[in-house]
Design a protein around this motif. Structure first.
Motif, mmCIF file in Angstrom:
data_model
loop_
_atom_site.group_PDB
_atom_site.id
_atom_site.type_symbol
_atom_site.label_atom_id
_atom_site.label_comp_id
_atom_site.label_asym_id
_atom_site.label_seq_id
_atom_site.Cartn_x
_atom_site.Cartn_y
_atom_site.Cartn_z
ATOM 1 N N ASN A 108 0.822 -1.213 0.000
ATOM 2 C CA ASN A 108 0.000 0.000 0.000
ATOM 3 C C ASN A 108 0.854 1.260 0.000
ATOM 4 O O ASN A 108 0.504 2.244 -0.656
ATOM 5 C CB ASN A 108 -0.958 -0.012 1.191
ATOM 6 N N LEU A 111 1.862 1.746 -3.551
ATOM 7 C CA LEU A 111 0.738 2.240 -4.356
ATOM 8 C C LEU A 111 0.391 3.693 -4.043
ATOM 9 O O LEU A 111 -0.211 4.385 -4.854
ATOM 10 C CB LEU A 111 -0.490 1.356 -4.143
ATOM 11 N N GLN A 112 0.768 4.160 -2.845
ATOM 12 C CA GLN A 112 0.525 5.554 -2.470
ATOM 13 C C GLN A 112 1.653 6.479 -2.913
ATOM 14 O O GLN A 112 1.605 7.671 -2.665
ATOM 15 C CB GLN A 112 0.357 5.654 -0.953
ATOM 16 N N THR A 155 -4.816 4.045 0.632
ATOM 17 C CA THR A 155 -4.431 3.993 -0.779
ATOM 18 C C THR A 155 -5.572 4.481 -1.660
ATOM 19 O O THR A 155 -5.349 5.274 -2.587
ATOM 20 C CB THR A 155 -4.026 2.561 -1.177
ATOM 21 N N LEU A 156 -6.787 4.032 -1.375
ATOM 22 C CA LEU A 156 -7.945 4.495 -2.151
ATOM 23 C C LEU A 156 -8.147 5.996 -1.996
ATOM 24 O O LEU A 156 -8.498 6.687 -2.958
ATOM 25 C CB LEU A 156 -9.196 3.729 -1.726
ATOM 26 N N VAL A 158 -5.782 8.230 -1.464
ATOM 27 C CA VAL A 158 -4.747 8.878 -2.268
ATOM 28 C C VAL A 158 -5.174 8.931 -3.736
ATOM 29 O O VAL A 158 -4.919 9.912 -4.431
ATOM 30 C CB VAL A 158 -3.390 8.145 -2.107
ATOM 31 N N TRP A 159 -5.858 7.885 -4.181
ATOM 32 C CA TRP A 159 -6.296 7.821 -5.575
ATOM 33 C C TRP A 159 -7.646 8.496 -5.797
ATOM 34 O O TRP A 159 -8.224 8.410 -6.881
ATOM 35 C CB TRP A 159 -6.333 6.369 -6.046
ATOM 36 N N GLY A 160 -8.178 9.202 -4.781
ATOM 37 C CA GLY A 160 -9.364 10.027 -4.962
ATOM 38 C C GLY A 160 -10.702 9.359 -4.706
ATOM 39 O O GLY A 160 -11.741 9.927 -5.032
ATOM 40 N N ARG A 178 -15.185 3.029 2.109
ATOM 41 C CA ARG A 178 -13.830 3.008 1.567
ATOM 42 C C ARG A 178 -12.868 2.239 2.468
ATOM 43 O O ARG A 178 -12.002 1.524 1.993
ATOM 44 C CB ARG A 178 -13.310 4.439 1.367
#
Length: 181
Positions: A108, A111-112, A155-156, A158-160, A178
């Motif tokens: 994670n 991915l961030q 992580t989600l 960070v991806w908006g 989330r």
């Protein structure tokens, strides 16, 4: 595997039977599927004017179920575990689970967009698994490598991905759509 499934089903049906006999109004026929709109059962926020918690009935019922399970089963098991388990073993078991959590935390972090935190997490896993006897001992902290806890909900974010509705899950407790496990 078959024995595990049968044991799970036996416990599930036994708890269901106990729940039906409970005096608490949470364990009534209100659990029927027609109590919830299709949007609520799909985990989406239903549009009800003036309501802050779109799945409030679900959340209240699951919260009451969690409280009931906590008092009936989980607290007695935890007390028994703490009574028979030496503190060094308890710390070691916690360290093993924490060590296993380093892998998804490292992924994670990657991915961030945090490559240094990802390297730290994976290095901690490597050191604790080898020198710490599969993570029973936290050698990495003693070596000065800090733990970087990252999860998929972060992580989600960070991806908006928006937080979503408040949600209470059986056995896991409160969260958001989330951040749900």
């Amino acid at each position: 595997m078959l024995k595990s499934c049968l044991l799970f089903l036996s416990v599930f049906f036994a708890l269901s039977a106990l729940a039906d006999k409970a005096d608490d109004s949470v364990f009534t026929e209100e659990w029927a599927a027609d109590d919830f709109t299709p949007a609520e059962t799909a985990g989406q926020q239903a549009e009800v004017p003036g309501e802050n918690d779109a799945i409030e009935r679900w959340n209240h019922k699951v919260s009451a179920f969690n409280d009931w399970m906590d008092e009936l089963i989980l607290k007695p098991v935890a007390r028994g575990y703490r009574y028979i388990t030496p503190s060094i073993v308890d710390a070691g078991v916690s360290n093993v689970f924490s060590n296993v959590g380093e892998l998804p935390s490292g992924l994670n972090a990657l991915l961030q967009g945090k490559p240094l935190a990802a390297i730290d997490n994976l290095f901690r896993f490597d050191i604790n698994t080898t020198a710490g006897v599969f993570g029973f001992f936290d050698v990495a902290t003693a070596a000065g490598i800090s733990q970087q806890k990252e999860d998929f909900g972060q992580t989600l974010a960070v991806w908006g991905v928006p937080r979503g509705s408040y949600l209470v899950l059986p056995f896991f407790g409160s969260s958001s759509l989330r951040d749900a496990p």
